[in-house]
Design an enzyme around this catalytic site. Structure first.
Site, mmCIF file in Angstrom:
data_model
loop_
_atom_site.group_PDB
_atom_site.id
_atom_site.type_symbol
_atom_site.label_atom_id
_atom_site.label_comp_id
_atom_site.label_asym_id
_atom_site.label_seq_id
_atom_site.Cartn_x
_atom_site.Cartn_y
_atom_site.Cartn_z
ATOM 1 N N LYS A 67 1.639 -3.633 6.816
ATOM 2 C CA LYS A 67 1.994 -3.837 5.393
ATOM 3 C C LYS A 67 3.596 -3.688 5.239
ATOM 4 C CE LYS A 67 -1.768 -4.861 3.414
ATOM 5 N NZ LYS A 67 -1.937 -5.943 2.682
ATOM 6 N N TYR B 93 -1.925 -0.172 10.552
ATOM 7 C CA TYR B 93 -2.430 -0.950 9.180
ATOM 8 C C TYR B 93 -1.169 -0.513 8.322
ATOM 9 C CZ TYR B 93 -3.619 -1.270 4.264
ATOM 10 O OH TYR B 93 -3.910 -1.708 3.106
ATOM 11 N N SER C 37 0.895 -1.381 0.084
ATOM 12 C CA SER C 37 0.061 0.041 -0.142
ATOM 13 C C SER C 37 0.763 1.293 0.149
ATOM 14 C CB SER C 37 -0.845 -0.019 1.116
ATOM 15 O OG SER C 37 -1.516 1.195 1.533
HETATM 16 P P1 NAD Z 1 -11.620 -6.027 0.473
HETATM 17 O O1 NAD Z 1 -11.486 -5.910 1.904
HETATM 18 O O2 NAD Z 1 -12.600 -5.720 -0.402
HETATM 19 O O3 NAD Z 1 -10.772 -7.532 0.136
HETATM 20 C C1 NAD Z 1 -10.087 -8.312 1.087
HETATM 21 C C2 NAD Z 1 -10.640 -9.630 1.065
HETATM 22 O O4 NAD Z 1 -9.844 -10.762 1.927
HETATM 23 C C3 NAD Z 1 -12.024 -9.889 1.378
HETATM 24 O O5 NAD Z 1 -12.877 -10.590 0.554
HETATM 25 C C4 NAD Z 1 -12.105 -10.327 2.778
HETATM 26 O O6 NAD Z 1 -13.160 -11.183 3.128
HETATM 27 C C5 NAD Z 1 -10.888 -11.220 2.847
HETATM 28 N N1 NAD Z 1 -10.119 -11.516 3.944
HETATM 29 C C6 NAD Z 1 -9.846 -10.532 4.972
HETATM 30 N N2 NAD Z 1 -9.307 -11.377 5.971
HETATM 31 C C7 NAD Z 1 -9.328 -12.367 5.854
HETATM 32 C C8 NAD Z 1 -8.632 -13.683 6.265
HETATM 33 N N3 NAD Z 1 -8.152 -13.558 7.821
HETATM 34 N N4 NAD Z 1 -8.584 -14.763 5.659
HETATM 35 C C9 NAD Z 1 -9.144 -15.132 4.663
HETATM 36 N N5 NAD Z 1 -9.805 -14.020 3.802
HETATM 37 C C10 NAD Z 1 -9.762 -12.798 4.461
HETATM 38 O O7 NAD Z 1 -10.017 -5.366 0.418
HETATM 39 P P2 NAD Z 1 -9.415 -4.756 -1.137
HETATM 40 O O8 NAD Z 1 -9.752 -3.348 -1.110
HETATM 41 O O9 NAD Z 1 -10.009 -5.732 -2.227
HETATM 42 O O10 NAD Z 1 -7.919 -4.823 -0.811
HETATM 43 C C11 NAD Z 1 -7.107 -6.057 -1.056
HETATM 44 C C12 NAD Z 1 -5.614 -5.862 -0.463
HETATM 45 O O11 NAD Z 1 -5.301 -4.644 -1.099
HETATM 46 C C13 NAD Z 1 -5.532 -5.847 1.169
HETATM 47 O O12 NAD Z 1 -4.302 -6.498 1.282
HETATM 48 C C14 NAD Z 1 -5.350 -4.489 1.185
HETATM 49 O O13 NAD Z 1 -4.556 -4.220 2.345
HETATM 50 C C15 NAD Z 1 -4.667 -3.642 -0.095
HETATM 51 N N6 NAD Z 1 -4.817 -2.586 -0.386
HETATM 52 C C16 NAD Z 1 -5.985 -2.041 -0.605
HETATM 53 C C17 NAD Z 1 -6.263 -0.641 -0.982
HETATM 54 C C18 NAD Z 1 -7.617 0.065 -1.272
HETATM 55 O O14 NAD Z 1 -7.642 1.170 -1.219
HETATM 56 N N7 NAD Z 1 -8.296 -0.909 -1.697
HETATM 57 C C19 NAD Z 1 -5.168 0.396 -0.994
HETATM 58 C C20 NAD Z 1 -3.822 -0.207 -0.855
HETATM 59 C C21 NAD Z 1 -3.737 -1.823 -0.585
HETATM 60 C C1 WQD Z 2 -9.226 10.084 0.011
HETATM 61 C C2 WQD Z 2 -9.082 11.464 0.007
HETATM 62 C C3 WQD Z 2 -9.767 12.352 2.506
HETATM 63 C C4 WQD Z 2 -13.405 10.496 2.955
HETATM 64 C C5 WQD Z 2 -6.790 4.884 2.128
HETATM 65 C C6 WQD Z 2 -5.422 4.438 2.953
HETATM 66 C C7 WQD Z 2 -4.424 3.766 1.886
HETATM 67 C C8 WQD Z 2 -5.109 3.043 0.712
HETATM 68 C C9 WQD Z 2 -6.245 3.889 0.145
HETATM 69 C C10 WQD Z 2 -5.420 0.755 1.856
HETATM 70 C C11 WQD Z 2 -8.177 12.208 1.264
HETATM 71 C C12 WQD Z 2 -10.718 12.740 1.641
HETATM 72 C C13 WQD Z 2 -12.341 10.942 2.307
HETATM 73 C C14 WQD Z 2 -14.491 11.331 3.295
HETATM 74 C C15 WQD Z 2 -12.798 13.152 2.504
HETATM 75 N N1 WQD Z 2 -5.480 1.899 1.171
HETATM 76 N N2 WQD Z 2 -11.993 12.227 2.151
HETATM 77 N N3 WQD Z 2 -14.277 12.825 3.100
HETATM 78 O O1 WQD Z 2 -7.147 7.921 2.870
HETATM 79 O O2 WQD Z 2 -6.013 8.545 0.806
HETATM 80 O O3 WQD Z 2 -6.082 6.230 1.714
HETATM 81 O O4 WQD Z 2 -7.319 4.281 1.282
HETATM 82 O O5 WQD Z 2 -4.103 0.629 1.627
HETATM 83 O O6 WQD Z 2 -3.654 2.979 2.534
HETATM 84 O O7 WQD Z 2 -4.906 5.257 3.835
HETATM 85 O O8 WQD Z 2 -8.194 7.403 0.998
HETATM 86 O O9 WQD Z 2 -10.814 7.315 0.144
HETATM 87 O O10 WQD Z 2 -10.117 7.597 2.476
HETATM 88 O O11 WQD Z 2 -9.422 9.535 1.208
HETATM 89 O O12 WQD Z 2 -12.583 14.213 2.321
HETATM 90 O O13 WQD Z 2 -15.730 11.215 3.671
HETATM 91 O O14 WQD Z 2 -10.504 11.918 0.378
HETATM 92 O O15 WQD Z 2 -9.400 13.259 3.297
HETATM 93 O O16 WQD Z 2 -7.919 13.214 1.083
HETATM 94 P P1 WQD Z 2 -6.909 7.573 1.691
HETATM 95 P P2 WQD Z 2 -9.806 7.724 1.379
#
Ligand code: NAD
Ligand code: WQD
Length: 340
Positions: A155, A151, A127
């Protein structure tokens, strides 16, 4: 070459889109997911879009060694994509131990099982949050890690464990992909983001306002040192993220050890720009008011995506309007998400 790929968290937001892309590319897909943050329905929809089903779905916790052994014994797994994790920054501050247990413990259990079953290729979901409060953007993979919450620390800890393991296990190949802000949905409207409870991320919040499930957006601060004062992020389409995983798999044998790649567009958008774009695309107005900054937020996070472009020829192709259009299409077709 077609491979059999184990996708942990394959029913989730990014995992489900990646499964579709893998199936379209001729790979076989085995999913392990405990559905703690997803619906089994997503797996049916993956099959509908791809025109063929995944090979198998195992409902299990990724920390469960017995369940992992059963998966690796039942299928000839060539590579693993590890999405399964908890991902809410705010929640991680409340229950940090659960984040270390699931995110770090899940990763070590998975890699131990891979090792015991002779599987050595791993694509790991990292992330942009590991960069913390970035002082200079765009961020390259060499920018220093400075995780600011449990979190992000979970990672970063996984990345360090995987990098160290690669130094001691020569056959292990790991690609850690640092996603910036994945958003959008599959253009079919069948797959999308369906967070449980109040959305943490802004795009599902916008779509839930537009569909009438929420009243207004709180804009978290307009006094950042950005063009309009609101936070700037590198939003990228979830289908581009999915394609990034396929590209990573195609190139995982290019070199030994652990390598890290940013997945981003290289273009930042402010909160107000996102709101305007969403309004234009959806034809709905988004009421908002400016509130205080959200604790832990940073002004600007934008990727330098050059490394993945040079190594794999991958770059994000879809723009902010496509993300808004597809997210809105999914929400309209599924007003209550995957719930019946
Ligand atoms: P998500 O929550 O939609 O998907 C995660 C999936 O993993 C879900 O289906 C959940 O049921 C499953 N899961 C969670 N814990 C589990 C466990 N202990 N055993 C088995 N399954 C489990 O999230 P996402 O947005 O698809 O994110 C996927 C990956 O990408 C995560 O590792 C997240 O940290 C990373 N990531 C997401 C974002 C984002 O903004 N969506 C950004 C950066 C990194
Ligand atoms: C985006 C922008 C907020 C909600 C997070 C995790 C990052 C990654 C992606 C997993 C920011 C603003 C948001 C609201 C707002 N996930 N905002 N009102 O915080 O950039 O990233 O998700 O790895 O690790 O930190 O994403 O979508 O929450 O926010 O003004 O109700 O929108 O301040 O500028 P963020 P976000």
């Amino acid at each position: 070459m077609p491979q059999t790929v184990l996708v942990t968290g394959g029913a989730g937001f990014i995992g489900s889109h990646t499964c579709v892309d893998l199936l379209h590319s001729g790979h076989e897909v085995v999913v392990l997911d405990d559905h703690s943050n997803s619906a089994p329905e997503a797996l049916e929809r993956i099959a509908k879009i791809a025109g063929r089903p995944i090979a198998a779905a195992h409902v299990a916790d990724v920390r469960d060694r017995r369940a992992l052994d059963a998966v690796f014994t039942s299928h000839p797994i060539d590579a693993v994509i590890h999405f399964a994790a908890k991902k809410a920054v705010g929640e991680s501050v409340q229950i940090p131990l659960a984040y270390y247990d699931i995110n770090v413990g899940g990763t070590t259990a998975l890699v131990a099982a891979m090792h015991d079953h002779g599987v050595h290729r791993l694509v790991f979901s990292s992330s942009c949050s590991i960069y913390g409060d970035a002082t200079t953007v765009p961020l390259t993979e060499e920018s220093p890690a400075a995780p600011k919450n449990p979190y992000a620390m979970s990672k970063w800890t996984c990345e360090q464990i995987l990098a160290d393991l690669c130094r001691h296990v020569p056959e292990l190949r790991v690609l850690a992909l640092r996603y910036f802000n994945p958003a959008g949905a599959h253009p079919s409207g069948l797959l999308g983001e369906d967070p449980h409870g109040v959305p943490n991320n802004i795009m599902p919040f916008l779509t839930q306002i537009a569909v009438g499930r929420r009243d207004e957006l709180s804009v978290f601060g307009d006094d950042y040192p950005t063009a309009d004062g609101t936070g700037v992020r590198d939003y990228l389409h979830v289908v581009d993220v999915a394609e990034g995983h396929r590209a990573a798999l195609d190139h995982i044998d290019d070199g030994p050890g652990m390598r890290t790649f940013n997945l981003g567009t290289g273009r930042g958008a402010s909160v107000l720009e996102l709101v305007r774009t969403f309004e234009e695309v959806s034809g709905r107005s988004i009421p908002y008011h400016v509130t205080a900054r959200r604790p832990g937020d940073v002004a600007e996070l934008v990727a330098d995506p050059a490394k993945a472009a040079a190594a794999w020829g991958w770059s994000a192709r879809r723009d902010l309007a496509a993300m808004c259009r597809d997210a809105w299409n999914f929400q309209q077709q599924n007003p209550s998400g995957y719930a019946p």
